[in-house]
Design a protein around this motif. Sequence first.
Motif, PDB file in Angstrom:
ATOM      1  N   TRP A 149       0.809  -1.230   0.000  1.00 36.29           N
ATOM      2  CA  TRP A 149       0.000   0.000   0.000  1.00 36.29           C
ATOM      3  C   TRP A 149       0.836   1.271   0.000  1.00 36.29           C
ATOM      4  CZ3 TRP A 149       1.757   2.373   4.223  1.00 36.29           C
ATOM      5  CH2 TRP A 149       2.050   1.630   5.357  1.00 36.29           C
ATOM      6  N   ASN A 150       2.151   1.164   0.205  1.00 34.27           N
ATOM      7  CA  ASN A 150       2.899   2.425   0.371  1.00 34.27           C
ATOM      8  C   ASN A 150       3.220   3.102  -0.963  1.00 34.27           C
ATOM      9  OD1 ASN A 150       4.784   0.413  -0.224  1.00 34.27           O
ATOM     10  ND2 ASN A 150       6.386   1.411   0.961  1.00 34.27           N
ATOM     11  N   PRO A 174      -3.487  -5.555  -6.070  1.00 29.63           N
ATOM     12  CA  PRO A 174      -2.934  -4.496  -5.217  1.00 29.63           C
ATOM     13  C   PRO A 174      -3.340  -4.727  -3.762  1.00 29.63           C
ATOM     14  CG  PRO A 174      -4.886  -3.705  -6.372  1.00 29.63           C
ATOM     15  CD  PRO A 174      -4.652  -5.117  -6.854  1.00 29.63           C
ATOM     16  N   ALA A 175      -2.709  -4.018  -2.838  1.00 28.54           N
ATOM     17  CA  ALA A 175      -3.098  -4.113  -1.426  1.00 28.54           C
ATOM     18  C   ALA A 175      -4.563  -3.679  -1.292  1.00 28.54           C
ATOM     19  CB  ALA A 175      -2.196  -3.229  -0.574  1.00 28.54           C
ATOM     20  N   GLY A 210      -4.731 -13.150  -1.896  1.00 28.20           N
ATOM     21  CA  GLY A 210      -3.303 -13.335  -2.173  1.00 28.20           C
ATOM     22  C   GLY A 210      -2.902 -14.786  -1.960  1.00 28.20           C
ATOM     23  N   GLN A 211      -3.411 -15.373  -0.880  1.00 27.67           N
ATOM     24  CA  GLN A 211      -3.036 -16.755  -0.585  1.00 27.67           C
ATOM     25  C   GLN A 211      -3.589 -17.716  -1.636  1.00 27.67           C
ATOM     26  OE1 GLN A 211      -0.979 -17.184   2.331  1.00 27.67           O
ATOM     27  NE2 GLN A 211      -0.522 -19.106   1.278  1.00 27.67           N
ATOM     28  N   THR A 225       5.524  -7.742  -3.141  1.00 28.54           N
ATOM     29  CA  THR A 225       6.185  -6.701  -2.360  1.00 28.54           C
ATOM     30  C   THR A 225       5.331  -6.482  -1.125  1.00 28.54           C
ATOM     31  OG1 THR A 225       7.109  -5.671  -4.322  1.00 28.54           O
ATOM     32  CG2 THR A 225       6.999  -4.322  -2.348  1.00 28.54           C
ATOM     33  N   ARG A 233       4.252 -16.752   4.372  1.00 30.02           N
ATOM     34  CA  ARG A 233       3.053 -17.537   4.035  1.00 30.02           C
ATOM     35  C   ARG A 233       3.037 -17.885   2.564  1.00 30.02           C
ATOM     36  NH1 ARG A 233      -0.963 -17.471   8.029  1.00 30.02           N
ATOM     37  NH2 ARG A 233      -0.365 -16.144   9.757  1.00 30.02           N
ATOM     38  N   GLU A 248       9.991  -8.903  -2.423  1.00 33.98           N
ATOM     39  CA  GLU A 248      10.579  -7.620  -2.014  1.00 33.98           C
ATOM     40  C   GLU A 248      10.002  -7.316  -0.643  1.00 33.98           C
ATOM     41  OE1 GLU A 248      12.805  -5.740  -3.434  1.00 33.98           O
ATOM     42  OE2 GLU A 248      12.924  -6.675  -5.409  1.00 33.98           O
ATOM     43  N   CYS A 282       9.981   1.369   2.241  1.00 33.87           N
ATOM     44  CA  CYS A 282      10.744   0.158   2.597  1.00 33.87           C
ATOM     45  C   CYS A 282      12.194   0.481   2.885  1.00 33.87           C
ATOM     46  CB  CYS A 282      10.630  -0.868   1.485  1.00 33.87           C
ATOM     47  SG  CYS A 282      11.049  -0.192  -0.124  1.00 33.87           S
ATOM     48  N   GLU A 383      11.067  -3.482  11.755  1.00 35.82           N
ATOM     49  CA  GLU A 383      10.613  -2.413  10.873  1.00 35.82           C
ATOM     50  C   GLU A 383       9.425  -1.701  11.529  1.00 35.82           C
ATOM     51  OE1 GLU A 383       8.772  -3.661   7.183  1.00 35.82           O
ATOM     52  OE2 GLU A 383       9.898  -2.139   6.089  1.00 35.82           O
ATOM     53  N   PHE A 385       8.096   1.235  10.082  1.00 41.25           N
ATOM     54  CA  PHE A 385       7.354   1.648   8.892  1.00 41.25           C
ATOM     55  C   PHE A 385       6.464   2.865   9.163  1.00 41.25           C
ATOM     56  CE2 PHE A 385       5.155   0.418   4.815  1.00 41.25           C
ATOM     57  CZ  PHE A 385       6.326   0.398   4.083  1.00 41.25           C
ATOM     58  N   LEU A 411      18.104  -4.216   2.885  1.00 42.75           N
ATOM     59  CA  LEU A 411      17.549  -3.619   1.666  1.00 42.75           C
ATOM     60  C   LEU A 411      18.419  -2.478   1.139  1.00 42.75           C
ATOM     61  CD1 LEU A 411      15.247  -3.747  -0.327  1.00 42.75           C
ATOM     62  CD2 LEU A 411      13.964  -2.152   1.104  1.00 42.75           C
TER      63      LEU A 411
HETATM   64  P1  NAD Z   1       1.646  -6.691   3.561  1.00 41.73           P
HETATM   65  O1  NAD Z   1       2.612  -7.801   3.671  1.00 41.73           O
HETATM   66  O2  NAD Z   1       0.628  -6.518   4.608  1.00 41.73           O
HETATM   67  O3  NAD Z   1       0.850  -6.781   2.189  1.00 41.73           O
HETATM   68  C1  NAD Z   1       1.510  -6.745   0.932  1.00 41.73           C
HETATM   69  C2  NAD Z   1       0.638  -7.411  -0.090  1.00 41.73           C
HETATM   70  O4  NAD Z   1       0.611  -8.803   0.196  1.00 41.73           O
HETATM   71  C3  NAD Z   1      -0.818  -6.944  -0.053  1.00 41.73           C
HETATM   72  O5  NAD Z   1      -1.342  -6.909  -1.357  1.00 41.73           O
HETATM   73  C4  NAD Z   1      -1.482  -8.024   0.754  1.00 41.73           C
HETATM   74  O6  NAD Z   1      -2.854  -8.122   0.475  1.00 41.73           O
HETATM   75  C5  NAD Z   1      -0.718  -9.243   0.294  1.00 41.73           C
HETATM   76  N1  NAD Z   1      -0.739 -10.380   1.220  1.00 41.73           N
HETATM   77  C6  NAD Z   1      -0.861 -10.349   2.562  1.00 41.73           C
HETATM   78  N2  NAD Z   1      -0.855 -11.619   3.050  1.00 41.73           N
HETATM   79  C7  NAD Z   1      -0.709 -12.437   1.984  1.00 41.73           C
HETATM   80  C8  NAD Z   1      -0.629 -13.843   1.830  1.00 41.73           C
HETATM   81  N3  NAD Z   1      -0.727 -14.657   2.889  1.00 41.73           N
HETATM   82  N4  NAD Z   1      -0.470 -14.365   0.592  1.00 41.73           N
HETATM   83  C9  NAD Z   1      -0.372 -13.552  -0.484  1.00 41.73           C
HETATM   84  N5  NAD Z   1      -0.473 -12.211  -0.399  1.00 41.73           N
HETATM   85  C10 NAD Z   1      -0.633 -11.660   0.814  1.00 41.73           C
HETATM   86  O7  NAD Z   1       2.542  -5.394   3.357  1.00 41.73           O
HETATM   87  P2  NAD Z   1       2.041  -3.893   3.297  1.00 41.73           P
HETATM   88  O8  NAD Z   1       1.715  -3.529   4.704  1.00 41.73           O
HETATM   89  O9  NAD Z   1       1.052  -3.694   2.215  1.00 41.73           O
HETATM   90  O10 NAD Z   1       3.371  -3.163   2.811  1.00 41.73           O
HETATM   91  C11 NAD Z   1       4.327  -2.787   3.694  1.00 41.73           C
HETATM   92  C12 NAD Z   1       5.513  -3.727   3.620  1.00 41.73           C
HETATM   93  O11 NAD Z   1       5.996  -3.772   2.286  1.00 41.73           O
HETATM   94  C13 NAD Z   1       6.669  -3.220   4.450  1.00 41.73           C
HETATM   95  O12 NAD Z   1       7.274  -4.295   5.113  1.00 41.73           O
HETATM   96  C14 NAD Z   1       7.605  -2.636   3.407  1.00 41.73           C
HETATM   97  O13 NAD Z   1       8.936  -2.560   3.799  1.00 41.73           O
HETATM   98  C15 NAD Z   1       7.394  -3.575   2.269  1.00 41.73           C
HETATM   99  N6  NAD Z   1       7.823  -2.943   1.010  1.00 41.73           N
HETATM  100  C16 NAD Z   1       8.969  -3.397   0.419  1.00 41.73           C
HETATM  101  C17 NAD Z   1       9.422  -2.796  -0.758  1.00 41.73           C
HETATM  102  C18 NAD Z   1      10.686  -3.253  -1.422  1.00 41.73           C
HETATM  103  O14 NAD Z   1      10.974  -2.774  -2.503  1.00 41.73           O
HETATM  104  N7  NAD Z   1      11.443  -4.151  -0.831  1.00 41.73           N
HETATM  105  C19 NAD Z   1       8.693  -1.746  -1.324  1.00 41.73           C
HETATM  106  C20 NAD Z   1       7.525  -1.322  -0.686  1.00 41.73           C
HETATM  107  C21 NAD Z   1       7.098  -1.939   0.482  1.00 41.73           C
END
Ligand code: NAD
Length: 489
Positions: A149-150, A174-175, A210-211, A225, A233, A248, A282, A383, A385, A411
């Motif tokens: 979502w970021n 997307p988130a 997502g799962q 990401t 998971r 990511e 991130c 983190e 965040f 990272l």
């Molecule tokens: P999140 O892990 O809660 O969700 C990310 C995505 O994964 C969402 O679309 C969510 O619906 C999906 N998801 C959640 N559980 C899942 C599952 N069991 N199976 C499949 N999909 C699933 O993360 P967030 O809160 O949306 O984003 C923040 C995180 O993302 C932070 O840790 C941040 O550092 C990381 N991030 C990393 C990068 C990078 O380039 N490395 C860039 C942006 C954000």
Amino acid sequence: MPSLYIDGEWVASADGTCDRVINPSDASVVAEVDVATDDQVRAAIAAARRAFDATDWPRTPTSERAALLDRVADLIDRDLESMARLETLNTGKAMRESRWDMGDVARVFRYYADLADKDAGRLVDTGNPDAISRIVYEPIGACALIGPWNYPLLQLSWKIAPALAAGNTAVMKPAHLTPLTAIHLTKLLAEAGVPRGVVNLVLGEGARVGQLLADSPDVDLISLTGGLEAGRRLLHGAAVNLKRVALEMGGKSPNIVFDDADFETVVDNALTAAFIHSGQVCSAGCRAIVQDALYDRFVAEIGRRADRIRLGAGLDDATEAGALISNEHRAKVEAHVAEAVAAGARVVAGGRRPDEPELQAGFYYRPTVIADVDPSMRIIREEVFGPVLTVERFTTEDEAVALANDTTYGLAGAVWTADAGRAQRVAGRLRHGTVWINDYNIYVPQAEWGGFKQSGIGRELGPTGLDEYREPKHIWQNTRPGPTGWFGG
Ligand code: NAD
């Protein structure tokens, strides 16, 4: 208009379930979107599967796919202002950040359009005059692309642009908090002429939608990401068919400041590193690691400057930093700060919600600077965040490197110094996927992005970002076939 895109059709949720999309600046509802049922997720996977297995899409000439990506980039430029507005409404980030993000999204599409036909494989010199041996690259198949979502659209563009450039098909998710720009991008992909079934869009919670994508044996690659929990998971699900996985994950990025660095430059950049998008980045420079002689002055000055950051709605031009994404997320940030204070850390700035009446409805939190921390504290190890900068102290170069590498993440990180030799030495020793010297948070589509250690698996952007979506195939031809005579009979 329905918000799910499955097999070339916009469809509503089959059971009528909708999600309210919230503006974090004031908690108002900005849209309602359809949530995909399990069957609709399966239908989207089946559409991507069919488009890959039963149409010519994977074999379209690369020049055609490149032209399509260029058209998408042109359409993003056309809609840039309205897309930036959508991103700001949905994330709370300042408009100037969203405009920047949308410009980057267009650049990513152009970069992969340009790269698509640059590397058709290679001839292998086997030393055998009667054989032609060559390596060609083929798309991997039906890909599930899951974003955070970021940077909702930017992170998705790092996946969908190379996936299409290589000839894959995709289901994007997307988130669930931030679906709006992904919906718009899907419209643009359709307008640009992406064939039926090649791109699909499903919406809903990660733990279910997502799962389902992660667990499906019909998905060949999954790229996510997000946070560590989702990554772990997803890896379990991916085991079902050994799907290709790209992760990511998060970061805990060190920003090392030597005492010979220009003070004003360092403080200014350390503020941006930590507090842009309210720290929900991130690679946020959330751990300043500052040399002894500068420590007290740095802490005082960065605290003073953090206190002056103007919070506000993303659409307000005067805003320097917006709200956090949700009330729940703000509560997590608050808990981290409270725990650090209880463990003996000192709050130099922030550490609370803002007082302004006009900010009470949104999910705001003051930019926070925390000193006198210990490397064992959770606020240093996990983190956060959010808009929280911790400041640690070091004496020697070795100590700085040890502190910066003492994390399960890897990272990004930065080093600030006037000594060019030291800058290169330290950069070489940091176990992080990106190292900036006298800069912070710069990335370009041409350079790989990704994490060491638990910050991820694989790389996005650059030529490697395209390779993630291709399988190398070895084709061998014997140009003078004949019996080998290996077996006598
Ligand atoms: P999140 O892990 O809660 O969700 C990310 C995505 O994964 C969402 O679309 C969510 O619906 C999906 N998801 C959640 N559980 C899942 C599952 N069991 N199976 C499949 N999909 C699933 O993360 P967030 O809160 O949306 O984003 C923040 C995180 O993302 C932070 O840790 C941040 O550092 C990381 N991030 C990393 C990068 C990078 O380039 N490395 C860039 C942006 C954000």
